[in-house]
Design a protein around this motif. Structure first.
Motif, short mmCIF file in Angstrom:
data_model
loop_
_atom_site.label_atom_id
_atom_site.label_comp_id
_atom_site.label_asym_id
_atom_site.label_seq_id
_atom_site.Cartn_x
_atom_site.Cartn_y
_atom_site.Cartn_z
N MET B 1 0.83 -1.19 0.00
CA MET B 1 0.00 0.00 0.00
C MET B 1 0.87 1.25 0.00
O MET B 1 0.64 2.20 -0.72
CB MET B 1 -0.88 -0.04 1.24
CG MET B 1 -1.58 1.26 1.52
SD MET B 1 -2.72 1.06 2.87
CE MET B 1 -1.66 1.29 4.27
N LEU B 7 3.50 5.35 -6.44
CA LEU B 7 3.19 6.55 -5.66
C LEU B 7 4.16 7.70 -5.93
O LEU B 7 3.71 8.81 -6.19
CB LEU B 7 3.11 6.22 -4.17
CG LEU B 7 1.89 5.40 -3.75
CD1 LEU B 7 1.83 5.28 -2.24
CD2 LEU B 7 0.60 5.99 -4.28
N LEU B 11 3.05 11.21 -7.53
CA LEU B 11 3.32 12.48 -6.85
C LEU B 11 4.02 13.44 -7.81
O LEU B 11 3.61 14.59 -7.96
CB LEU B 11 4.20 12.24 -5.62
CG LEU B 11 4.51 13.48 -4.80
CD1 LEU B 11 3.31 13.90 -3.98
CD2 LEU B 11 5.71 13.26 -3.90
N TYR B 105 4.27 7.88 5.16
CA TYR B 105 4.34 9.21 4.55
C TYR B 105 3.05 9.64 3.89
O TYR B 105 2.73 10.82 3.91
CB TYR B 105 5.52 9.33 3.59
CG TYR B 105 5.52 8.37 2.42
CD1 TYR B 105 4.73 8.60 1.31
CD2 TYR B 105 6.32 7.23 2.43
CE1 TYR B 105 4.73 7.73 0.24
CE2 TYR B 105 6.33 6.35 1.37
CZ TYR B 105 5.53 6.61 0.27
OH TYR B 105 5.52 5.75 -0.77
N SER B 106 2.29 8.69 3.30
CA SER B 106 1.08 9.12 2.60
C SER B 106 0.06 9.68 3.59
O SER B 106 -0.35 10.83 3.49
CB SER B 106 0.50 7.98 1.78
OG SER B 106 0.34 6.83 2.59
N SER B 109 1.29 12.95 5.80
CA SER B 109 1.34 14.26 5.12
C SER B 109 -0.06 14.75 4.77
O SER B 109 -0.36 15.94 4.89
CB SER B 109 2.23 14.19 3.88
OG SER B 109 1.87 13.12 3.07
N LEU B 110 -0.94 13.80 4.39
CA LEU B 110 -2.30 14.21 4.04
C LEU B 110 -3.06 14.71 5.26
O LEU B 110 -3.82 15.68 5.19
CB LEU B 110 -3.05 13.03 3.39
CG LEU B 110 -2.47 12.60 2.04
CD1 LEU B 110 -2.99 11.24 1.63
CD2 LEU B 110 -2.77 13.63 0.97
N LEU B 111 -2.84 14.05 6.40
CA LEU B 111 -3.49 14.48 7.65
C LEU B 111 -3.03 15.89 8.03
O LEU B 111 -3.84 16.73 8.43
CB LEU B 111 -3.17 13.51 8.79
CG LEU B 111 -3.93 12.20 8.82
CD1 LEU B 111 -3.34 11.28 9.88
CD2 LEU B 111 -5.41 12.44 9.11
N ALA B 129 3.15 19.88 4.95
CA ALA B 129 2.82 18.52 4.51
C ALA B 129 3.93 17.95 3.63
O ALA B 129 4.25 16.77 3.70
CB ALA B 129 1.49 18.51 3.77
N LEU B 133 6.11 14.65 4.29
CA LEU B 133 6.33 13.62 3.27
C LEU B 133 7.81 13.25 3.21
O LEU B 133 8.19 12.07 3.27
CB LEU B 133 5.85 14.16 1.92
CG LEU B 133 5.90 13.22 0.74
CD1 LEU B 133 4.66 12.34 0.74
CD2 LEU B 133 5.98 13.98 -0.56
N LEU B 134 8.67 14.27 3.15
CA LEU B 134 10.11 14.03 3.06
C LEU B 134 10.63 13.32 4.31
O LEU B 134 11.37 12.35 4.23
CB LEU B 134 10.85 15.36 2.87
CG LEU B 134 10.60 16.11 1.56
CD1 LEU B 134 11.25 17.49 1.60
CD2 LEU B 134 11.13 15.31 0.38
#
Lengths: 94, 208
Positions: B1, B7, B11, B105-106, B109-111, B129, B133-134
């Motif tokens: 996932m 991904l 991105l 990370y997905s 960062s989205l949260l 965000a 992610l980084l």
């Protein structure tokens, strides 16, 4: 935040109920699809902010530092765990 | 996932599309992303509760197993806090939220994008965000690089801990690569699941 948590708990409970009824839900593919869409949109939000793209080199170094610090912190904590939790157990058995 | 080349390419594709400026504002609208985020969280929960090994994992729960994710969380947050004081990223609380992804990370960062955009504005929240992610990609790469070697030295709980959220999926084969370490598999699963649940909790707490 509470919406997110409530949805997570609701999801887990539904998952348990469905499993007890003998139904298996295959979320792998739909989760991947949802993440893919969200990541794509996230990419768009990054790309549509040129200032952010210019900032990336500056963001990179602190990000590297925080990422490594997190990993180091968990290593340090794990060695405390080894001594406190596992060590104790061993001592109790002997 | 969380793992594939798909991904990162998506991105980058998104970034490229964003750079062209052809996308209507409505697509990156908060309501759209929030609905998708809700959909994602429900599915994560559903998948978790529906796992066929869920009862076995629950039965394997004891204090010793449950303590490890706690140690991981405390250790990560403690060191992140030190970093937050030293590094110019944002407020200490924001930096703590960034460090609370444990490699996820997905979702993390989205949260953060979702929870900070109202207070900071979309612009600053996107920068945060992106940093999240980084940071979490760094954590995941570190985990992939080192957890196998740490496990081979016999420090399996340390390998699980450093793997963060990935102790239950991509790092699992490396953690339990030796047959005498197979009995650590439930511990690694519990660790990953506990962290998966703690990501929205901690990020929500620091973004409050």
């Amino acid at each position: 935040m509470f919406t997110i948590l409530a949805l997570l708990v609701a999801g887990v409970l539904c998952g348990i109920l469905l499993r007890r009824k003998g139904r298996s839900v295959h979320t792998g593919k739909t989760v991947s699809a949802t993440v893919a869409i969200l990541i794509f949109i996230f990419g768009i939000s990054i790309g549509s902010r040129r200032e952010l793209i210019d900032q990336l080199p500056e963001l990179g170094l602190p990000a590297l530092a925080i990422g490594l610090l997190g990993a180091l912190g968990s290593l340090a904590a794990a060695s405390v765990y080894h001594r406190l939790v596992l060590g104790k157990k061993k001592g109790g058995r002997q | 996932m969380k793992h594939s080349l798909l991904l990162p390419s998506l991105l980058l594709a998104g970034v490229a599309v964003g750079l062209t400026g052809i996308v209507p504002e409505a697509m990156t609208n908060h309501r759209v992303t929030f609905s998708l985020l809700c959909l994602l969280v429900v599915q994560v929960g559903l998948g978790l509760g529906n796992r066929s090994d869920f009862p076995r994992i629950i039965r394997s729960l004891d204090l010793r197993t449950l303590a490890l994710p706690l140690f991981t969380i405390v250790g990560t947050l403690l060191f992140t806090f030190i970093g937050a004081l030293l590094l110019p990223i944002g407020s200490v609380r924001d930096t703590m939220a960034l460090g609370s992804g444990f490699g996820y990370y997905s979702l993390s960062s989205l949260l953060i994008l979702d929870m900070r955009s109202q207070a900071l504005g979309l612009e600053a929240a996107t920068a945060l965000a992106t940093t999240a992610l980084l940071i979490n990609i760094v954590r995941e790469v570190t985990a992939l690089l080192f957890c196998g070697a740490i496990a081979r030295r016999g420090r399996v709980p340390a390998a699980i801990s450093v793997a963060g959220i990935n102790s239950m999926d991509v790092c699992l084969p490396m953690i339990a690569s030796r047959s005498e370490h197979q009995h650590f598999i439930p511990m690694a699963m519990v660790h990953g699941i506990a962290l998966e649940i703690s990501v929205p909790l901690l990020i929500g707490l620091f973004c409050m």
